[in-house]
Design a protein around this motif. Structure first.
Motif, PDB file in Angstrom:
ATOM      1  N   GLY A   1       0.786  -1.219   0.000  1.00 15.70           N
ATOM      2  CA  GLY A   1       0.000   0.000   0.000  1.00 15.70           C
ATOM      3  C   GLY A   1       0.817   1.267   0.000  1.00 15.70           C
ATOM      4  N   CYS A   2       2.150   1.168  -0.124  1.00 18.36           N
ATOM      5  CA  CYS A   2       3.013   2.341  -0.082  1.00 18.36           C
ATOM      6  C   CYS A   2       3.859   2.387  -1.347  1.00 18.36           C
ATOM      7  CB  CYS A   2       3.939   2.308   1.136  1.00 18.36           C
ATOM      8  SG  CYS A   2       3.070   2.321   2.715  1.00 18.36           S
ATOM      9  N   ALA A   3       4.245   3.576  -1.737  1.00 15.88           N
ATOM     10  CA  ALA A   3       5.060   3.755  -2.936  1.00 15.88           C
ATOM     11  C   ALA A   3       6.521   3.860  -2.544  1.00 15.88           C
ATOM     12  CB  ALA A   3       4.604   5.009  -3.676  1.00 15.88           C
ATOM     13  N   TYR A   4       7.330   2.935  -3.016  1.00 11.38           N
ATOM     14  CA  TYR A   4       8.773   2.965  -2.798  1.00 11.38           C
ATOM     15  C   TYR A   4       9.443   3.236  -4.140  1.00 11.38           C
ATOM     16  CZ  TYR A   4       8.691   1.269   2.016  1.00 11.38           C
ATOM     17  OH  TYR A   4       8.505   1.153   3.360  1.00 11.38           O
TER      18      TYR A   4
ATOM     19  N   THR B   1      32.167   5.391  -7.710  1.00 13.43           N
ATOM     20  CA  THR B   1      31.419   4.182  -7.383  1.00 13.43           C
ATOM     21  C   THR B   1      29.951   4.416  -7.717  1.00 13.43           C
ATOM     22  OG1 THR B   1      31.003   2.526  -5.660  1.00 13.43           O
ATOM     23  CG2 THR B   1      31.042   4.839  -4.968  1.00 13.43           C
ATOM     24  N   THR B   2      29.086   3.542  -7.278  1.00 13.06           N
ATOM     25  CA  THR B   2      27.667   3.644  -7.598  1.00 13.06           C
ATOM     26  C   THR B   2      26.828   3.710  -6.332  1.00 13.06           C
ATOM     27  OG1 THR B   2      27.477   1.230  -7.694  1.00 13.06           O
ATOM     28  CG2 THR B   2      27.938   2.394  -9.769  1.00 13.06           C
ATOM     29  N   TYR B   3      25.595   4.177  -6.499  1.00 10.89           N
ATOM     30  CA  TYR B   3      24.683   4.215  -5.355  1.00 10.89           C
ATOM     31  C   TYR B   3      23.302   3.745  -5.785  1.00 10.89           C
ATOM     32  CZ  TYR B   3      22.964   8.700  -7.241  1.00 10.89           C
ATOM     33  OH  TYR B   3      22.440   9.690  -8.045  1.00 10.89           O
ATOM     34  N   ALA B   4      22.536   3.306  -4.809  1.00 13.84           N
ATOM     35  CA  ALA B   4      21.146   2.912  -5.029  1.00 13.84           C
ATOM     36  C   ALA B   4      20.339   3.352  -3.814  1.00 13.84           C
ATOM     37  CB  ALA B   4      21.032   1.412  -5.237  1.00 13.84           C
ATOM     38  N   ILE B   5      19.237   3.987  -4.060  1.00 16.09           N
ATOM     39  CA  ILE B   5      18.363   4.469  -2.987  1.00 16.09           C
ATOM     40  C   ILE B   5      16.967   3.911  -3.221  1.00 16.09           C
ATOM     41  CG2 ILE B   5      17.338   6.488  -1.874  1.00 16.09           C
ATOM     42  CD1 ILE B   5      19.751   8.118  -2.875  1.00 16.09           C
ATOM     43  N   THR B   6      16.422   3.263  -2.225  1.00 16.25           N
ATOM     44  CA  THR B   6      15.029   2.836  -2.227  1.00 16.25           C
ATOM     45  C   THR B   6      14.346   3.582  -1.089  1.00 16.25           C
ATOM     46  OG1 THR B   6      15.620   0.627  -3.020  1.00 16.25           O
ATOM     47  CG2 THR B   6      13.453   0.883  -2.030  1.00 16.25           C
ATOM     48  N   ALA B   7      13.318   4.351  -1.398  1.00 14.32           N
ATOM     49  CA  ALA B   7      12.739   5.217  -0.361  1.00 14.32           C
ATOM     50  C   ALA B   7      11.247   5.411  -0.559  1.00 14.32           C
ATOM     51  CB  ALA B   7      13.441   6.574  -0.358  1.00 14.32           C
ATOM     52  N   ASN B   8      10.571   5.580   0.553  1.00 18.14           N
ATOM     53  CA  ASN B   8       9.156   5.932   0.586  1.00 18.14           C
ATOM     54  C   ASN B   8       9.078   7.396   1.001  1.00 18.14           C
ATOM     55  OD1 ASN B   8       6.431   6.238   1.016  1.00 18.14           O
ATOM     56  ND2 ASN B   8       6.246   4.613   2.538  1.00 18.14           N
ATOM     57  N   CYS B   9       8.884   8.265   0.024  1.00 17.15           N
ATOM     58  CA  CYS B   9       8.902   9.712   0.255  1.00 17.15           C
ATOM     59  C   CYS B   9       7.545  10.320  -0.095  1.00 17.15           C
ATOM     60  CB  CYS B   9       9.986  10.376  -0.594  1.00 17.15           C
ATOM     61  SG  CYS B   9      11.640   9.687  -0.359  1.00 17.15           S
ATOM     62  N   PRO B  10       7.195  11.455   0.509  1.00 17.08           N
ATOM     63  CA  PRO B  10       5.918  12.092   0.200  1.00 17.08           C
ATOM     64  C   PRO B  10       5.862  12.606  -1.233  1.00 17.08           C
ATOM     65  CG  PRO B  10       7.248  13.500   1.595  1.00 17.08           C
ATOM     66  CD  PRO B  10       7.921  12.171   1.562  1.00 17.08           C
ATOM     67  N   ASP B  11       7.000  12.933  -1.795  1.00 12.95           N
ATOM     68  CA  ASP B  11       7.064  13.374  -3.181  1.00 12.95           C
ATOM     69  C   ASP B  11       7.935  12.388  -3.946  1.00 12.95           C
ATOM     70  OD1 ASP B  11       6.868  14.773  -5.498  1.00 12.95           O
ATOM     71  OD2 ASP B  11       7.974  16.534  -4.831  1.00 12.95           O
ATOM     72  N   ARG B  12       9.086  12.807  -4.395  1.00 15.11           N
ATOM     73  CA  ARG B  12      10.040  11.928  -5.047  1.00 15.11           C
ATOM     74  C   ARG B  12      11.376  12.017  -4.324  1.00 15.11           C
ATOM     75  NH1 ARG B  12       8.376  10.409 -10.244  1.00 15.11           N
ATOM     76  NH2 ARG B  12       9.964   8.810  -9.953  1.00 15.11           N
ATOM     77  N   ILE B  13      12.260  11.062  -4.567  1.00 14.55           N
ATOM     78  CA  ILE B  13      13.607  11.140  -4.020  1.00 14.55           C
ATOM     79  C   ILE B  13      14.267  12.409  -4.554  1.00 14.55           C
ATOM     80  CG2 ILE B  13      15.910  10.074  -4.083  1.00 14.55           C
ATOM     81  CD1 ILE B  13      14.512   7.352  -4.115  1.00 14.55           C
ATOM     82  N   PRO B  14      14.837  13.247  -3.686  1.00 13.98           N
ATOM     83  CA  PRO B  14      15.407  14.533  -4.118  1.00 13.98           C
ATOM     84  C   PRO B  14      16.735  14.351  -4.846  1.00 13.98           C
ATOM     85  CG  PRO B  14      15.778  14.230  -1.778  1.00 13.98           C
ATOM     86  CD  PRO B  14      14.927  13.063  -2.219  1.00 13.98           C
ATOM     87  N   ASN B  15      16.661  14.017  -6.113  1.00 16.26           N
ATOM     88  CA  ASN B  15      17.862  13.676  -6.882  1.00 16.26           C
ATOM     89  C   ASN B  15      18.877  14.807  -6.934  1.00 16.26           C
ATOM     90  OD1 ASN B  15      17.111  11.008  -7.585  1.00 16.26           O
ATOM     91  ND2 ASN B  15      15.786  11.781  -9.198  1.00 16.26           N
ATOM     92  N   ALA B  16      18.406  16.028  -7.090  1.00 12.83           N
ATOM     93  CA  ALA B  16      19.336  17.155  -7.180  1.00 12.83           C
ATOM     94  C   ALA B  16      20.109  17.324  -5.881  1.00 12.83           C
ATOM     95  CB  ALA B  16      18.581  18.435  -7.525  1.00 12.83           C
ATOM     96  N   ALA B  17      19.422  17.180  -4.753  1.00 10.06           N
ATOM     97  CA  ALA B  17      20.087  17.307  -3.453  1.00 10.06           C
ATOM     98  C   ALA B  17      21.071  16.161  -3.233  1.00 10.06           C
ATOM     99  CB  ALA B  17      19.043  17.342  -2.336  1.00 10.06           C
ATOM    100  N   VAL B  18      20.722  14.961  -3.689  1.00 13.33           N
ATOM    101  CA  VAL B  18      21.626  13.814  -3.584  1.00 13.33           C
ATOM    102  C   VAL B  18      22.905  14.072  -4.368  1.00 13.33           C
ATOM    103  CG1 VAL B  18      21.943  11.409  -4.310  1.00 13.33           C
ATOM    104  CG2 VAL B  18      19.844  12.086  -3.109  1.00 13.33           C
ATOM    105  N   ALA B  19      22.748  14.526  -5.613  1.00 13.23           N
ATOM    106  CA  ALA B  19      23.919  14.783  -6.459  1.00 13.23           C
ATOM    107  C   ALA B  19      24.790  15.887  -5.879  1.00 13.23           C
ATOM    108  CB  ALA B  19      23.466  15.157  -7.869  1.00 13.23           C
TER     109      ALA B  19
END
Length: 337
Positions: free
Chosen positions: A32-35, A45-63
């Motif tokens: 029932g939740c969006a991940y 190296t590489t990264y992977a994020i799996t998250a349940n956020c109210p909007d979307r994963i903040p890609n710009a802030a991550v970068a």
């Protein structure tokens, strides 16, 4: 920017995402939740994020975060704060960011606790044995090792927070490969919390930080790659609101004259680790701590490392080579994970 580790977190995320057609991003609806699942690369190296956020994963802030850490702690960027300090004068305070000072301070703390098994000034030895940005191609002899050891010693490194600066009382070069990725994972967790994400699993170059429930509603389950190289997994280890890191000797190494030397260097002897311990996985409150202690325990070896983990209350999983294959041992604090 850091040592090789052996975690199957990326595979676990791929399994979670199911049959995603594209590797860069995906949205998974479970319980029932969006991940959302996002992957990328940074800092070599590489990264992977799996998250349940109210909007979307903040890609710009991550970068932006990962770029900032790279400009401060990279050993591959001659313009980074770290490299500027490494080239700097002896006996003078060199102004740096508070963030860099805090990571150096954390590394020094683990160095002191482990009798130098972890040492942020190990850079000359890393290069001498053919690793890192300044890797030598020559096999070191005893004289070269003794000479390099003269430029190693965390007790010759000083720091202050106000104003933030580093100093050294002899020629030293810092290498934060054993802690910087863990620090980056913790800061990525901060970015996700600031965006209102209720649950997440962050994996960056093998280091992990988990918060909240997995899509199943229970803890996140992380498998550890077996050193056998057969795709087998140890564990899984159950995580909720914790960091995890693995240090191993079988992924990154050099071969000279028929001998394989692991990239994990014992700062006390000046030589690669040579014992039966193949990998160590540590679970701690932060990924930064897990990262640093995993390396320190790997240097200490199966006997001293396990004793230290039990005395310190560290949750640690040890994979040890035996004549029959591999044996998995757990510290007392790891028994229930």
């Amino acid at each position: 920017m850091s040592r090789s580790v052996s975690l199957s977190a990326r595979a676990a995320i791929r399994k979670l995402a199911g049959a995603l057609a594209r590797p860069l991003a995906g949205l998974v609806i479970l319980s029932g939740c969006a991940y959302e699942v996002v992957t990328g690369s940074a800092m070599g190296t590489t990264y992977a994020i799996t998250a349940n956020c109210p909007d979307r994963i903040p890609n710009a802030a991550v970068a932006a975060l990962l770029a900032r850490i790279d400009t401060r702690m990279s050993t591959y960027d001659e313009a980074s704060e770290l490299m500027r300090f490494n080239r700097g004068p002896v006996g003078e305070w060199v102004p740096v960011s508070r963030e860099l000072v805090e990571v150096v301070a954390a590394a020094k703390t683990v160095a002191e606790e482990t009798g130098g098994a972890l040492d942020p000034t190990v850079a000359p030895l890393v290069a001498l044995w053919g690793f890192g940005a300044s890797a030598s191609q020559d096999k070191p002899d005893d004289t070269a090792i003794r000479t390099a050891l003269l430029s190693v010693g965390h007790h010759h490194l000083r720091y202050r927070l106000a104003p933030p600066a580093l100093a050294k009382d002899r020629a030293l070069s810092i290498d934060l490969s054993a802690i910087a990725k863990g620090h980056a994972v913790d800061r990525l967790a901060d970015v996700l919390r600031a965006a209102g994400c209720r649950a997440f699993l962050v994996e960056f170059g093998g280091e992990i930080r988990a918060a909240g429930p997995a899509p199943s509603g229970g803890p996140w389950r992380v498998g550890i790659d077996s050193p056998s190289g057969r795709g087998q997994l140890e564990g899984p280890i159950r995580l909720r609101d914790a960091g995890l890191a693995t240090s191993g000797d079988y992924r990154q190494y050099t071969e000279r004259d028929g001998r394989r030397d692991a990239h994990i260097i014992d700062p006390r002897s000046g030589r690669p680790v040579r014992h039966r311990l193949a990998s160590v996985t540590v679970v701690a409150e932060s990924a930064r701590s897990a990262d640093a202690y995993a390396t320190a325990l790997m240097v200490l070896g199966e006997r001293d490392g396990r004793r230290f983990a039990d005395d310190a209350g560290l949750a640690a999983l040890f994979i040890v080579r035996t004549d029959e294959g591999f044996e998995t041992l757990r510290s007392e604090a790891m028994a229930d994970l």
